[in-house]
Design a protein around this motif. Sequence first.
Motif, PDB file in Angstrom:
ATOM      1  N   ILE A 119     -11.737  -0.112  -8.596  1.00  0.00           N
ATOM      2  CA  ILE A 119     -11.865   1.334  -8.362  1.00  0.00           C
ATOM      3  C   ILE A 119     -13.129   1.858  -9.042  1.00  0.00           C
ATOM      4  CG2 ILE A 119     -10.841   3.584  -8.870  1.00  0.00           C
ATOM      5  CD1 ILE A 119      -8.098   2.167  -8.590  1.00  0.00           C
TER       6      ILE A 119
ATOM      7  N   GLU B  18      -3.186  -5.849 -12.873  1.00  0.00           N
ATOM      8  CA  GLU B  18      -3.545  -4.471 -12.489  1.00  0.00           C
ATOM      9  C   GLU B  18      -4.997  -4.132 -12.872  1.00  0.00           C
ATOM     10  OE1 GLU B  18      -2.372  -1.155 -10.403  1.00  0.00           O
ATOM     11  OE2 GLU B  18      -1.198  -2.957 -10.769  1.00  0.00           O
TER      12      GLU B  18
ATOM     13  N   GLU C 215       0.808  -1.215   0.000  1.00  0.00           N
ATOM     14  CA  GLU C 215       0.000   0.000   0.000  1.00  0.00           C
ATOM     15  C   GLU C 215       0.846   1.271   0.000  1.00  0.00           C
ATOM     16  OE1 GLU C 215      -3.325   0.141  -0.405  1.00  0.00           O
ATOM     17  OE2 GLU C 215      -3.121  -2.015  -0.721  1.00  0.00           O
TER      18      GLU C 215
ATOM     19  N   ARG D 172     -10.331  -3.197  -1.557  1.00  0.00           N
ATOM     20  CA  ARG D 172      -9.462  -3.706  -2.618  1.00  0.00           C
ATOM     21  C   ARG D 172      -8.498  -4.760  -2.059  1.00  0.00           C
ATOM     22  NH1 ARG D 172      -7.197   1.675  -4.594  1.00  0.00           N
ATOM     23  NH2 ARG D 172      -9.079   2.732  -3.867  1.00  0.00           N
ATOM     24  N   ILE D 173      -7.988  -4.494  -0.840  1.00  0.00           N
ATOM     25  CA  ILE D 173      -7.108  -5.493  -0.218  1.00  0.00           C
ATOM     26  C   ILE D 173      -7.896  -6.780   0.019  1.00  0.00           C
ATOM     27  CG2 ILE D 173      -5.795  -6.061   1.852  1.00  0.00           C
ATOM     28  CD1 ILE D 173      -5.132  -3.119   2.135  1.00  0.00           C
TER      29      ILE D 173
ATOM     30  N   TYR E 196      -7.563  -4.205 -10.134  1.00  0.00           N
ATOM     31  CA  TYR E 196      -7.640  -3.034  -9.270  1.00  0.00           C
ATOM     32  C   TYR E 196      -8.423  -1.914  -9.952  1.00  0.00           C
ATOM     33  CZ  TYR E 196      -4.172  -5.190  -6.244  1.00  0.00           C
ATOM     34  OH  TYR E 196      -3.526  -6.028  -5.397  1.00  0.00           O
ATOM     35  N   GLU E 197      -8.141  -1.730 -11.249  1.00  0.00           N
ATOM     36  CA  GLU E 197      -8.851  -0.686 -12.000  1.00  0.00           C
ATOM     37  C   GLU E 197     -10.358  -0.930 -11.937  1.00  0.00           C
ATOM     38  OE1 GLU E 197      -7.329   1.890 -13.486  1.00  0.00           O
ATOM     39  OE2 GLU E 197      -5.345   1.171 -12.875  1.00  0.00           O
TER      40      GLU E 197
ATOM     41  N   ARG F 265      -9.963   1.323  -0.312  1.00  0.00           N
ATOM     42  CA  ARG F 265      -8.663   0.624  -0.341  1.00  0.00           C
ATOM     43  C   ARG F 265      -8.715  -0.658   0.478  1.00  0.00           C
ATOM     44  NH1 ARG F 265      -4.074   5.028   0.536  1.00  0.00           N
ATOM     45  NH2 ARG F 265      -2.678   3.259   0.281  1.00  0.00           N
ATOM     46  N   LEU F 266      -9.403  -0.605   1.609  1.00  0.00           N
ATOM     47  CA  LEU F 266      -9.520  -1.827   2.418  1.00  0.00           C
ATOM     48  C   LEU F 266     -10.244  -2.913   1.644  1.00  0.00           C
ATOM     49  CD1 LEU F 266     -10.265  -0.860   6.120  1.00  0.00           C
ATOM     50  CD2 LEU F 266      -8.479  -2.382   5.250  1.00  0.00           C
TER      51      LEU F 266
END
Lengths: 297, 344
Positions: free
Chosen positions: B240, B233, B143, B249-250, B236-237, B246-247
Amino acid sequence: MKKRRPVTAGSVVFDIIIYGLLALIAACMLYPFLNVIAVSISDYSSYLKNPLRILPGKLDFSAFEYVFSSSLILSSYRNTIIITIGGTLISLTLTILTAYPLSKKHLKGKRAIMNLFIFSMLFSGGIIPSFYLIRSLKLLDTLWALILPGTISAYNIILMKNFFSSLPESLEEAAKIDGASDLYILRKIIIPLSTPIIATIGLFVCVGYWNSYFSAVLYIRDQQKWTLQLLLREIIMSANTQLLSSGGNLAEISKDAIPPQTIKYATLIVVVLPILCVYPFLQKYFVKGMMLGAVKG
Amino acid sequence: MIPKVNLDRFFLRIGSCTIYLGVMGSMSAINAKRLQELQTTKPKKKFQSYFLANKWLYIMLIPGLTFLFIFHYIPMYGIIIAFKDFNVVKGIFNSPWVGLENFKYLFKSKDFYIILRNSVSISLLRMFWGFPVPIILALMLNEVRHIHYKKTIQTILYIPHFISWVVIVGIIYNFLSPSTGIVNYIIKSLGGEAIAFLQDERYFRSILVISDIWKESGWGTIIYLAAISGIDECLYEAAIIDGATRLQRIRYVTIPGIASTIIVLLILRSGSILRNGFEQIFLMYSPLVYDVADVFETYTYRVGLREGRFSYATAVGMFQSLVGLILIWTTNRLSRKFGEGGLW
């Protein structure tokens, strides 16, 4: 890519927490070293004033003078350097020589040889038969006993082999057509291309030899053959530091003046320092090497 | 005039011709056999030429195999000491066989159950507390967006891995010393009583586990960071765009992305449950804490080389190696089933 992520208040708080926690953890990793260094170069009265210090108080290097005046520490240093350099060179040579043929897909008998190496990782004769072997080879109380048994590591061979396999075959084929022998290809093409993995494994092996303690416990009795780790252990465990003064030329430093703890800390630093000096230079190699070697483990 | 010598040669030729004809005559009878011979000699030649073409590759293998044989396989042969009443003077060959006597003694002794219990519980404790730490660290490092901050932290985290146990235990001894150590300095300045941590059965295992985590967790992050860098990647995109925090996403991208690595490492780790390593425990323990600290490695060393009971110690070591082998072999097969290839 990550720049495009939206910046929100929550994200900033999250960042602060993560950065803070990591800084705290890193501080925990560094604190013991800083404390030991600070105490070893300070006057003992400043230790008593604040034992938790990470900055030195009144500077006093007499502990280091004392440590380096001991003949035992010098002979241990010499022995450790011999086994580290000798062991690393032999081990790297053997690892490269063994890993290269095994990285060839076409090599007949490769599977069987790999299995022999892998099995050696999983099963071992144990302490007593190894001890008996060294005894039968008449290597007890010699530095060879500390060098030879650890030279072949299946793990390192696999790491090296995986790296070699990842190199483009076309390079070798071109050299083959020009009439180069395998030995020549290994020396002139493969090795120059493999510096990251050689540096990585070299660092592992080197640190392993420098830090090795158990084999010295098993095979070394003679004080003249002691390694640094063995000596450090004896100094840490002894209530006084008389050991260092045996046979040493202590000149004008009276040993009562330096408290045992400062001497112990100074010895700790003397043992760790070379590792800490080499580490930053090789660090850039080893992460890369680790990851490359781990591909298709 | 034809010289005698030439005449001799002439007759010789005729002779060999007759032999040749004779052979030809019997050819049809052994035709099948000859064909077989041809078939077998052909690959043999092929193998020879293969071997010659690759002779350097095979020569390169010789030194490594020699070392492997001497320092790994000869000691494995030496394991027969466990089935003998070994006597150093008589040597391995001449010592009398005793069958499973040493093992019977081992399973009857109280020591065995103590070391088995200690070995298993210490590695379980290590696994329970130590296994998640590198994962969490790697997730946190991932992160960090400032590359220099990340590099610096990583450099610091990897340092303890390169420090010997002798040094680390030396520091621990001094820090925990009841009279001059800084830990007891803090306890005393807070009004408590000094504690001899390393001599106390209640604290010993905790110190073992904590120092192990301190030394190896940072290094352990490498493999997880490698796994994380392999995550696409795009995931992640997409997360979003879907508005994931963010949490989240993790939780929903990174962790599932490294789940297979975690599982494989966990399985392999449980395969070495009987192994605790020698140095750390040997350097930290003392007779006062043998009851909670003695494991296979330290016990083998003590009874074997300190007390000189070679055969018995070899039997102890062999039990550990053998059960360890079965465990790691099983767990490796398990991890292959998870499609991650396992250790080999």
